[in-house]
Design a protein around this motif. Structure first.
Motif, PDB file in Angstrom:
ATOM      1  N   THR A   1       9.618  28.731  26.789  1.00 28.09           N
ATOM      2  CA  THR A   1       9.464  29.184  28.168  1.00 28.09           C
ATOM      3  C   THR A   1      10.594  28.645  29.024  1.00 28.09           C
ATOM      4  O   THR A   1      10.468  28.517  30.229  1.00 28.09           O
ATOM      5  CB  THR A   1       8.107  28.723  28.733  1.00 28.09           C
ATOM      6  OG1 THR A   1       8.004  27.297  28.596  1.00 28.09           O
ATOM      7  CG2 THR A   1       6.965  29.378  27.975  1.00 28.09           C
TER       8      THR A   1
ATOM      9  N   ASP B   1       0.630  30.521  19.475  1.00 25.32           N
ATOM     10  CA  ASP B   1       0.914  29.470  20.460  1.00 25.32           C
ATOM     11  C   ASP B   1       2.037  29.853  21.417  1.00 25.32           C
ATOM     12  O   ASP B   1       2.781  28.991  21.897  1.00 25.32           O
ATOM     13  CB  ASP B   1       1.257  28.140  19.768  1.00 25.32           C
ATOM     14  CG  ASP B   1       0.152  27.680  18.830  1.00 25.32           C
ATOM     15  OD1 ASP B   1      -1.030  27.834  19.198  1.00 25.32           O
ATOM     16  OD2 ASP B   1       0.475  27.182  17.742  1.00 25.32           O
ATOM     17  N   THR B   2       2.183  31.159  21.686  1.00 35.44           N
ATOM     18  CA  THR B   2       3.208  31.597  22.640  1.00 35.44           C
ATOM     19  C   THR B   2       2.570  32.250  23.867  1.00 35.44           C
ATOM     20  O   THR B   2       3.177  33.099  24.509  1.00 35.44           O
ATOM     21  CB  THR B   2       4.185  32.589  21.977  1.00 35.44           C
ATOM     22  OG1 THR B   2       3.448  33.719  21.480  1.00 35.44           O
ATOM     23  CG2 THR B   2       4.943  31.939  20.838  1.00 35.44           C
ATOM     24  N   GLN B   3       1.347  31.860  24.196  1.00 33.43           N
ATOM     25  CA  GLN B   3       0.651  32.474  25.332  1.00 33.43           C
ATOM     26  C   GLN B   3       1.435  32.380  26.641  1.00 33.43           C
ATOM     27  O   GLN B   3       1.496  33.375  27.388  1.00 33.43           O
ATOM     28  CB  GLN B   3      -0.742  31.853  25.503  1.00 33.43           C
ATOM     29  CG  GLN B   3      -1.732  32.203  24.411  1.00 33.43           C
ATOM     30  CD  GLN B   3      -1.681  31.223  23.244  1.00 33.43           C
ATOM     31  OE1 GLN B   3      -0.734  30.447  23.125  1.00 33.43           O
ATOM     32  NE2 GLN B   3      -2.704  31.255  22.400  1.00 33.43           N
ATOM     33  N   PRO B   4       2.043  31.229  26.962  1.00 34.78           N
ATOM     34  CA  PRO B   4       2.798  31.164  28.228  1.00 34.78           C
ATOM     35  C   PRO B   4       3.945  32.174  28.278  1.00 34.78           C
ATOM     36  O   PRO B   4       4.182  32.801  29.317  1.00 34.78           O
ATOM     37  CB  PRO B   4       3.314  29.724  28.258  1.00 34.78           C
ATOM     38  CG  PRO B   4       2.345  28.960  27.407  1.00 34.78           C
ATOM     39  CD  PRO B   4       1.977  29.907  26.308  1.00 34.78           C
ATOM     40  N   LEU B   5       4.639  32.333  27.161  1.00 33.00           N
ATOM     41  CA  LEU B   5       5.745  33.285  27.120  1.00 33.00           C
ATOM     42  C   LEU B   5       5.229  34.713  27.274  1.00 33.00           C
ATOM     43  O   LEU B   5       5.783  35.509  28.050  1.00 33.00           O
ATOM     44  CB  LEU B   5       6.510  33.139  25.805  1.00 33.00           C
ATOM     45  CG  LEU B   5       7.623  34.164  25.548  1.00 33.00           C
ATOM     46  CD1 LEU B   5       8.675  34.118  26.649  1.00 33.00           C
ATOM     47  CD2 LEU B   5       8.254  33.929  24.182  1.00 33.00           C
TER      48      LEU B   5
ATOM     49  N   LYS C   1       2.552  35.723  28.734  1.00 35.71           N
ATOM     50  CA  LYS C   1       2.089  35.949  30.110  1.00 35.71           C
ATOM     51  C   LYS C   1       3.263  36.262  31.027  1.00 35.71           C
ATOM     52  O   LYS C   1       3.184  37.154  31.885  1.00 35.71           O
ATOM     53  CB  LYS C   1       1.326  34.737  30.629  1.00 35.71           C
ATOM     54  CG  LYS C   1       0.722  34.966  32.024  1.00 35.71           C
ATOM     55  CD  LYS C   1      -0.040  33.767  32.519  1.00 35.71           C
ATOM     56  CE  LYS C   1      -0.744  34.094  33.843  1.00 35.71           C
ATOM     57  NZ  LYS C   1       0.154  34.644  34.870  1.00 35.71           N
ATOM     58  N   ARG C   2       4.366  35.537  30.862  1.00 32.13           N
ATOM     59  CA  ARG C   2       5.545  35.816  31.683  1.00 32.13           C
ATOM     60  C   ARG C   2       6.083  37.213  31.401  1.00 32.13           C
ATOM     61  O   ARG C   2       6.520  37.929  32.310  1.00 32.13           O
ATOM     62  CB  ARG C   2       6.617  34.755  31.422  1.00 32.13           C
ATOM     63  CG  ARG C   2       6.225  33.365  31.911  1.00 32.13           C
ATOM     64  CD  ARG C   2       7.269  32.327  31.570  1.00 32.13           C
ATOM     65  NE  ARG C   2       8.499  32.487  32.344  1.00 32.13           N
ATOM     66  CZ  ARG C   2       9.533  31.657  32.258  1.00 32.13           C
ATOM     67  NH1 ARG C   2       9.487  30.620  31.429  1.00 32.13           N
ATOM     68  NH2 ARG C   2      10.616  31.860  32.986  1.00 32.13           N
TER      69      ARG C   2
ATOM     70  N   ASP D   1       3.644  39.730  33.036  1.00 28.58           N
ATOM     71  CA  ASP D   1       3.825  39.743  34.492  1.00 28.58           C
ATOM     72  C   ASP D   1       5.089  40.516  34.870  1.00 28.58           C
ATOM     73  O   ASP D   1       5.096  41.294  35.836  1.00 28.58           O
ATOM     74  CB  ASP D   1       3.905  38.310  35.026  1.00 28.58           C
ATOM     75  CG  ASP D   1       2.568  37.582  34.958  1.00 28.58           C
ATOM     76  OD1 ASP D   1       1.535  38.256  34.769  1.00 28.58           O
ATOM     77  OD2 ASP D   1       2.567  36.342  35.087  1.00 28.58           O
TER      78      ASP D   1
END
Length: 423
Positions: A29, A226-230, A232-233, A236
């Protein structure tokens, strides 16, 4: 029927299903992300353009892997090891990953973004003066349909009536078979039609819905666990680009025509129950390491396993039983004498040439055991598929022996499928 094995299409393996990924790398991220595209994909340039725009909107720089998905250069598909290696070493995100209602990746370890392009498989014919130079039917009343070997295109094509097939190894060659007059119709991945038009602006086609549950697809971004934050970006950013019209501008030339898109979605919905039936049950070992997605057999490429180079042995009883299985489940499409009917011939040089075959015994077994019969893939037991393979080997010139052919031996054989010693 004409089968052209210049290079087995790797994209078919992944266009027909998602992969199980063992990579455990955490999402990046930070200010840059490594991006891969699908091997051989006709939409690769679009995928890169969308990735640049989406990641830029997310405040991330896209760095593209020069080789795309890292495969070993073979012609028998992409293995779980190769895809895992790409997500560990070469890329953090795969742009242009295909998903559908019958292959949604829900059983994999991949994470997916929302769709950035609704696309799919279409029925294509020549338009105008180009069509006038192509015979409508052969003397026997059948038309020739071009399709891409080992892909949803082939699964759709074999359902067509009164047809013979020109099976090509890439979607580009499938369109070219139509353009060059080797076929009167093509069932093909729509981005390949767009790419062909770009390369040959003088060529014009008529495009229609391909009536099949396997026809409707979307392109998305995929990444490892384990790439949920990426993701989500990315989602968005996709939402912002969709809202301000930038995504539509990027994909306009690649999107299915409105009439085709609505028809494709309707067909997919209409065939929902059929799709579940066609998917068939998930089989147990020894085919457990073949990727299956959402209950769907891993339609497409010949997924690789630990291999042996010895010609597998089979006995006479297996040949006899395999012949009965063939008559009951295969002859209606492949012909009573394996000569080909609405599906490819399974005998002779088009299937088992005298030398230099690009197919292996294991590759054929794996494709057959996960994709056939076309109206109910995976319905047979491991032993029945092994007996059917024994029958195919015998009819193509191989001699019986004293040992039985097991599913594991058939699956792991890397022996080229050349004609046997009796031919």
């Amino acid at each position: 029927m004409n089968i052209r094995f210049t290079h087995l299409a790797l994209a078919g393996a992944l266009v027909a299903g998602a992969a199980h990924v063992a990579a455990q790398a955490a999402a990046r991220t930070s200010s840059s992300v490594r991006v891969c595209t699908m091997p051989g994909s006709p939409s690769a340039e679009l995928d890169k353009s969308v990735a640049r725009a989406v990641l830029s909107a997310a405040g991330i720089t896209a760095k593209f892997a020069p080789r795309g998905i890292d495969d070993d250069g073979g012609d028998d598909g992409i293995s779980a090891r190769e895809l895992s290696a790409s997500l560990q070493r070469n890329c953090d995100v795969i742009a242009g990953f295909p998903r559908s209602s019958v292959a949604d990746g829900s059983d994999s370890h991949l994470l997916f973004s929302g769709s950035y392009l609704h696309s799919g498989y279409v029925s294509v014919t020549l338009r105008g003066a180009h069509a006038a130079n192509t015979p409508v039917t052969a003397p026997d009343g059948k038309i020739t349909i071009a399709a891409t070997w080992s892909s949803p295109s082939q699964l759709i094509a074999v359902q067509q009536k009164n047809a013979r097939f020109d099976l090509e190894t890439t979607s580009e060659l499938t369109v070219d078979a139509l353009a060059k007059g080797r076929a009167q119709r093509a069932i093909v991945w729509y981005p390949a039609v767009v790419a062909y038009r770009h390369a040959h602006p003088q060529q014009h086609f008529d495009v229609a819905v391909a009536e099949s549950p396997y026809a409707d697809w979307n392109l998305v971004f995929a990444s490892g666990p384990d790439t949920q934050p990426l993701q989500k970006r990315i989602d968005d950013a996709l939402t912002r680009l969709r809202s301000d019209g930038r995504l539509a501008a990027l994909t306009r030339n690649w999107a299915l025509p409105t009439t085709i898109a609505s028809g494709s979605a309707t067909a997919a919905s209409t065939h929902a129950n059929l799709a579940r039936y066609l998917d068939g049950p998930i089989q147990a070992s020894p085919r457990a390491d073949l990727w299956r997605v959402g209950g769907m057999p891993a339609a497409g490429g010949f997924i690789k396993v630990a291999a042996t180079t010895e010609t597998p042995s089979f006995d006479h009883d297996q040949v006899t039983h395999g012949e009965h299985l063939y008559t009951d489940s295969c002859a209606k499409c492949h012909g009573e004498k394996l000569e080909g009917n609405t599906a490819p011939s399974l005998i002779g040089p088009a299937f088992a040439p005298a030398a230099n075959s690009h197919l292996t015994i294991g590759g054929i077994y794996q494709y057959m055991s996960t994709n056939m019969p076309a109206d109910h893939p995976g319905k047979m037991s491991d032993e029945e598929y092994a007996d059917l393979m024994a029958f195919l080997l015998y009819t193509n010139g191989y001699d019986t022996g004293s040992a039985k052919l097991t599913a594991q031996a058939a699956q792991s054989s890397t022996t080229p499928l050349n004609a046997g010693p009796r031919h």
